[in-house]
Enzyme design. Structure first.
Site, PDB file in Angstrom:
ATOM      1  N   ASP A 167     -34.296 -10.722  94.044  1.00 45.39           N
ATOM      2  CA  ASP A 167     -33.392 -10.543  95.030  1.00 45.39           C
ATOM      3  C   ASP A 167     -31.710 -10.916  94.185  1.00 45.39           C
ATOM      4  OD1 ASP A 167     -33.472 -10.007  97.319  1.00 45.39           O
ATOM      5  OD2 ASP A 167     -34.705 -12.057  98.287  1.00 45.39           O
ATOM      6  N   LEU A 168     -31.461 -12.102  93.262  1.00 50.16           N
ATOM      7  CA  LEU A 168     -30.887 -12.816  92.891  1.00 50.16           C
ATOM      8  C   LEU A 168     -30.242 -11.836  92.095  1.00 50.16           C
ATOM      9  CD1 LEU A 168     -31.798 -16.024  92.174  1.00 50.16           C
ATOM     10  CD2 LEU A 168     -30.698 -15.598  93.997  1.00 50.16           C
TER      11      LEU A 168
END
Length: 393
Positions: A167-168
């Site tokens: 995600d990051l």
């Protein structure tokens, strides 16, 4: 006219944020913290699906934004969004491809409406290909992207990383792509469609582990706390805990042997080169464990640092933020929240010589800035009231 809260390197840009969960907000946070006017578009009547807007996670992700509630299923809601698109530089979304097409937020429609707009799209698996319509989730990407196969102790079985790394990084890659598109727009006058996905980001983050397969034909396995290709490098026990030590190259290996008072190991034929040390990893580490266990973490750290050998403690999260170097780097900033009072959030890990990110406002309530944003579009007080009455806003 664009309303800004901060003079910063991105203060000339307006960003429409139609993202949710984590990858998209991570992308948009880079623009909000550096001065862009970020408008977070949310469903009215708190239908966004967030259980607790005041949670630490939500507060950390959505600071420095303004919130406008819009029912994008209604014609009036979509009309207002398109009027914002006309006046914006960037729109970021993480809808599945079929959803954005249904909402008229696909690239062809937006580009025809505002050719200067940069569209940032984050998905689970990309905008094309056999998995394009699949929903994405960080741990799924960690598994499919190979990370869980090289994380954990040998033979342990797959292990997820303790942060949502797919995600990051997908968010960060998308932010980088948007910035490149904005720079290119200064030359061409035309926006671009910037795409990233959890799977793309996770595979890219394999880095040297991917290169071991692509170039060397080696399928990496779990190595636990050992570095996959270098020895001694990893976690070593001490008399009061454990610490990380990273010894690279023959000269550093010789210096390390001097620090631990075992110069005989530097002359040992089994450990004479990096390749030999890797071949004899278990044998060497067994010897080193017995040695490092006789030293305190602080004593061994001081001795190694004095010799230029990288090392450090293995901190729990509270110890991380008690570290004087973390404090000196300004990684924690304070922001005032109307309900929670002063709260600490993570700052930016980027330092610019001519600008500083400013936490000018806490994460807004849903629709907190709806009236102001709609009035900026030229709507009268009565028109705004009518939209609220019809639950468009």
């Amino acid at each position: 006219m664009m309303t800004t809260h901060l003079i910063g390197p991105l203060d000339r840009f307006r960003v429409l944020d139609l993202t949710r969960i984590r990858s998209g907000p991570t992308c948009v946070k880079q623009f909000a913290d550096w001065g862009a006017d970020v408008i977070k578009i949310e469903p009215p009547d708190d239908a966004s699906g967030y259980a607790d807007r005041d949670s630490s996670d939500f507060q950390n992700l959505h600071r420095n934004k303004r919130s406008l509630t819009l029912d994008l299923k209604s014609a009036d809601g979509r009309d207002i969004l398109m009027r914002l698109v006309d006046k914006s530089d960037v729109l970021v979304e993480n809808f599945r491809p079929d959803v954005k097409k249904r909402l008229g937020l696909d690239w062809d429609s937006l580009h025809a409406r505002n050719p200067k707009l940069v569209l940032g799209s984050i998905s689970g698996f990309g905008q094309t290909g056999p998995y394009a319509e699949r929903p994405g989730f960080d741990q799924v990407a960690q598994g499919m992207g190979g990370l869980m196969s090289v994380t954990g102790l040998p033979g342990q079985g797959p292990v997820r990383v303790g942060i949502p790394v797919a995600d990051l990084t997908a968010g960060m890659f998308c932010a980088t792509g948007i910035l490149m598109a904005l720079l290119d727009r200064e030359r061409t006058g035309v926006g671009q469609w910037v795409q990233s996905s959890l799977l793309q980001a996770q595979v890219a983050m394999l880095d040297f582990q991917a290169a071991r397969w692509l170039i060397d034909g080696v399928v990496p396995e779990q190595a636990g706390n050992n570095h996959p290709t270098a020895v001694p490098m990893g976690v070593y026990p001490t008399s009061d805990g454990s610490m990380n030590i990273a010894v690279t190259g023959n000269r550093m290996w010789q210096d390390f042997c001097t620090v631990i008072d075992r110069t005989d190991l530097a002359d040992d034929a089994r450990f004479a080169t990096a390749r030999l040390r890797l071949q004899h990893r278990d044998e060497l580490n067994a010897l080193l464990f017995d040695i490092t266990r006789t030293r305190t973490s602080a004593d061994l750290t001081d001795a190694l640092i004095a010799t230029g050998i990288p090392c450090g403690p293995i901190n729990k999260i509270d110890a991380v933020f008690a570290d004087p170097q973390v404090a000196a780097l300004g990684l924690v900033v304070e922001i005032e929240h109307p309900k929670r009072g002063t709260q600490r959030v993570l700052g930016q890990p980027i330092v610019l010589s001519g600008a500083t990110p400013v936490m000018h406002s806490a994460t807004p309530d849903a629709g907190q800035h709806s009236d102001a944003i709609l009035q900026e579009l030229g709507l009268s007080t009565d028109e705004v009231a009518a939209l609220k009455e019809r639950k468009v806003v």
